[in-house]
Design an enzyme around this catalytic site. Structure first.
Site, PDB file in Angstrom:
ATOM      1  N   GLU A   1       9.329   2.553   1.399  1.00 13.89           N
ATOM      2  CA  GLU A   1       8.926   1.167   1.104  1.00 13.89           C
ATOM      3  C   GLU A   1      10.100   0.214   1.163  1.00 13.89           C
ATOM      4  O   GLU A   1       9.924  -0.984   1.385  1.00 13.89           O
ATOM      5  CB  GLU A   1       8.271   1.081  -0.289  1.00 13.89           C
ATOM      6  CG  GLU A   1       6.774   1.272  -0.240  1.00 13.89           C
ATOM      7  CD  GLU A   1       6.064   0.947  -1.554  1.00 13.89           C
ATOM      8  OE1 GLU A   1       6.710   0.573  -2.546  1.00 13.89           O
ATOM      9  OE2 GLU A   1       4.839   1.098  -1.583  1.00 13.89           O
TER      10      GLU A   1
ATOM     11  N   HIS B   1       8.835  28.699   7.025  1.00 15.50           N
ATOM     12  CA  HIS B   1       7.784  29.491   7.667  1.00 15.50           C
ATOM     13  C   HIS B   1       6.666  28.597   8.202  1.00 15.50           C
ATOM     14  O   HIS B   1       5.592  29.082   8.539  1.00 15.50           O
ATOM     15  CB  HIS B   1       7.235  30.516   6.664  1.00 15.50           C
ATOM     16  CG  HIS B   1       8.284  31.491   6.223  1.00 15.50           C
ATOM     17  ND1 HIS B   1       8.363  32.779   6.705  1.00 15.50           N
ATOM     18  CD2 HIS B   1       9.333  31.342   5.376  1.00 15.50           C
ATOM     19  CE1 HIS B   1       9.406  33.393   6.149  1.00 15.50           C
ATOM     20  NE2 HIS B   1      10.010  32.539   5.349  1.00 15.50           N
TER      21      HIS B   1
ATOM     22  N   LYS C   1      -4.958  -3.130   1.993  1.00 18.53           N
ATOM     23  CA  LYS C   1      -5.718  -3.682   0.853  1.00 18.53           C
ATOM     24  C   LYS C   1      -6.626  -4.809   1.328  1.00 18.53           C
ATOM     25  O   LYS C   1      -7.788  -4.879   0.938  1.00 18.53           O
ATOM     26  CB  LYS C   1      -4.760  -4.231  -0.209  1.00 18.53           C
ATOM     27  CG  LYS C   1      -3.924  -3.178  -0.900  1.00 18.53           C
ATOM     28  CD  LYS C   1      -3.102  -3.828  -1.991  1.00 18.53           C
ATOM     29  CE  LYS C   1      -2.059  -2.877  -2.540  1.00 18.53           C
ATOM     30  NZ  LYS C   1      -1.085  -3.532  -3.380  1.00 18.53           N
TER      31      LYS C   1
HETATM   32  O1  PA5 Z   1       7.074   0.097  -5.463  1.00 16.23           O
HETATM   33  C1  PA5 Z   1       6.117  -0.655  -5.536  1.00 16.23           C
HETATM   34  O2  PA5 Z   1       6.251  -1.866  -5.805  1.00 16.23           O
HETATM   35  C2  PA5 Z   1       4.710  -0.161  -5.357  1.00 16.23           C
HETATM   36  O3  PA5 Z   1       4.676   1.149  -4.934  1.00 16.23           O
HETATM   37  C3  PA5 Z   1       3.944  -0.263  -6.661  1.00 16.23           C
HETATM   38  O4  PA5 Z   1       4.618   0.466  -7.654  1.00 16.23           O
HETATM   39  C4  PA5 Z   1       2.515   0.242  -6.530  1.00 16.23           C
HETATM   40  O5  PA5 Z   1       1.871  -0.440  -5.507  1.00 16.23           O
HETATM   41  C5  PA5 Z   1       1.747   0.045  -7.831  1.00 16.23           C
HETATM   42  O6  PA5 Z   1       1.782  -1.300  -8.218  1.00 16.23           O
HETATM   43  P1  PA5 Z   1       1.419  -1.751  -9.679  1.00 16.23           P
HETATM   44  O7  PA5 Z   1       2.429  -1.193 -10.611  1.00 16.23           O
HETATM   45  O8  PA5 Z   1       1.464  -3.241  -9.632  1.00 16.23           O
HETATM   46  O9  PA5 Z   1       0.034  -1.234  -9.984  1.00 16.23           O
END
Ligand code: PA5
Length: 434
Positions: free
Chosen positions: A288, A309, A423
């Protein structure tokens, strides 16, 4: 302290690395003076120093309360609101904890929900919870993420039906933004105990906030040692400003140089299945953070020798576009020597008296030699053993290196605009009101 060894990267010598001192110093400066991209999300940088005894005591006493009233604690969250806690808990807990009486501490069994939209997964959990005393920790920074919101709605109802609305409130803890979001509103309306995720700490950098610390404390592990490890690594990385002495600079730079040489995939490897979720946490952190603007190393992982393996053939002889980073754990927690067998039908007597860990480390050495022969650059993080302190060091090391890596790629390592695409489609298809 954990150590880093890049001597078998195959492509770059120390002298080559030195030629990039200026480049890495520049991004190191950007990070440490908080002047780079996304600098409003650098709260994680100082968390190990700023997490004080007051907060740690609050977290521990909430954990103790949940422990007293629960056989199971369900942690509801996804992405950064889930993976860090699970990474640390699975690394430390007995692999067969569910099969009490072998578990090594009396903490509740921690399990997870809201990290997928599988109806079967949730229904199977509800079946278990029908027969167990449990509590819920619901975690969402935005307070609006669909997966945990669905799971929480269903689990909250189950909890209220089972214990009654008033008693259920004692069994629910919310970790969310200090003012915004639906979860914050629900927590306030119902009077749940609440912990705050700081504004300047993004999800995937939040394991050292209550997001990770509360579930880890509930699982019976020492959050002070986790913070102490992170603090020691922070001190190390902030006091050693030169490439020669700074292992995060070295790791970020060698990854970047390998990437520029066509090594587009990093395979994070552990020779211990307990670290499988630590690798999942690493995948999210780097995926990310770096994967944007058409750039970024693809982070993936494997557990060896298991995956030797399955993926082993590809790694040895497939396309040469990957490099390997090994979490090399030096000591195991238990020792089991290979016993004598007079018949020796399995021909294993040559291993007599050796421990499984010795054999595992030898497998690691043999694999490294083979993969390096096969032109797979090998990087190594040498970790004395898996405990809270070393995990704290590793967490801070990877967070710091990831930020440096993002700046080397000239991207913002702290946003995730691409996550919105699926989303938007899903909401449109489901007919969500605007
Ligand atoms: O690193 C990030 O920002 C994302 O992976 C969020 O942690 C994830 O989308 C969950 O978001 P939230 O904590 O707002 O539910």
């Amino acid at each position: 302290m954990i150590q880093f060894n890049y001597s078998q990267n195959l492509l770059f010598s120390d002298a080559d690395m030195q030629q990039h001192q200026e480049e890495i110093s520049k991004v190191y400066q950007q990070l440490t003076t908080k002047s780079g991209k996304g600098n409003d999300f650098l709260g994680w940088l100082d968390l190990p120093e700023e997490t004080d005894e007051v907060l740690l005591n609050q977290i521990q006493s909430c954990a103790n309360r949940l422990e007293r009233q629960s056989e199971i604690v369900v942690v509801i969250g996804i992405g950064g609101s889930y993976l860090g806690a699970r990474a640390v808990i699975e690394a430390l807990q007995h692999s067969y904890k569910g099969f009490s009486p072998f578990s090594d501490n009396h903490a509740p069994y921690v399990t997870y929900a809201g990290n997928n939209i599988s109806e079967d997964n949730l229904c199977e959990l509800l079946e278990v919870l029908d027969h167990k005393d449990y509590s819920l920790i619901v975690i969402s920074k935005s307070g609006t993420t669909t997966e945990p919101a669905i799971a929480f709605r269903i689990l909250k109802k189950h909890c209220e039906d089972k214990y009654g609305k008033e008693w259920a409130k004692q069994r629910i803890v919310a970790i969310t933004d200090k003012t915004r979001g639906a979860l914050k509103q629900m927590a306030d309306a119902n009077g749940y105990e609440t912990f705050v995720i700081p504004d300047d700490v993004g999800g995937r950098y939040s394991v050292l906030t209550p997001v990770g610390l509360l579930p880890i404390a509930v699982a019976g592990f020492d959050i002070r040692q986790l913070i102490a490890g992170a603090r020691a690594m922070r001190h190390e990385l902030l006091s050693q400003t030169n490439l020669n002495d700074n292992i995060a600079q070295q790791y970020a730079l060698i990854r970047y140089l390998l990437y520029q040489s066509g090594k587009k995939i990093e395979l994070m490897v552990a020779y211990n299945p307990k670290l499988a979720f630590f690798i999942e946490w690493y995948k999210q952190l780097f995926g990310e953070s770096e994967g944007k603007e058409g750039k970024g190393i693809f982070p993936t992982g494997a557990t060896f020798s298991t995956d030797l393996h399955s993926l082993g053939q590809y790694i040895q002889e497939g396309e040469r576009h990957l490099f390997e980073t090994v979490l090399s754990i030096q000591q195991s927690r238990f020792q089991v020597p290979i016993p004598e067998d007079a018949e020796n039908l399995d021909k294993l007597n040559y291993l007599l008296g050796k421990s499984i860990q010795e054999i595992n480390l030898t497998a690691e050495e043999g694999t490294r030699m083979a993969h390096v022969d096969g032109k797979v650059p090998n990087l190594r993080l040498i970790v004395p053993k898996v405990d809270e302190n070393n995990l704290g060091q590793l967490i801070y090391f990877f967070e710091f290196s990831c930020a440096l890596g993002g700046y080397l790629l000239d991207i913002n390592p702290f946003d995730q605009p691409g996550v919105e695409a699926y989303k938007k489609n899903m909401f449109r298809l489901l007919g969500k009101p605007q």
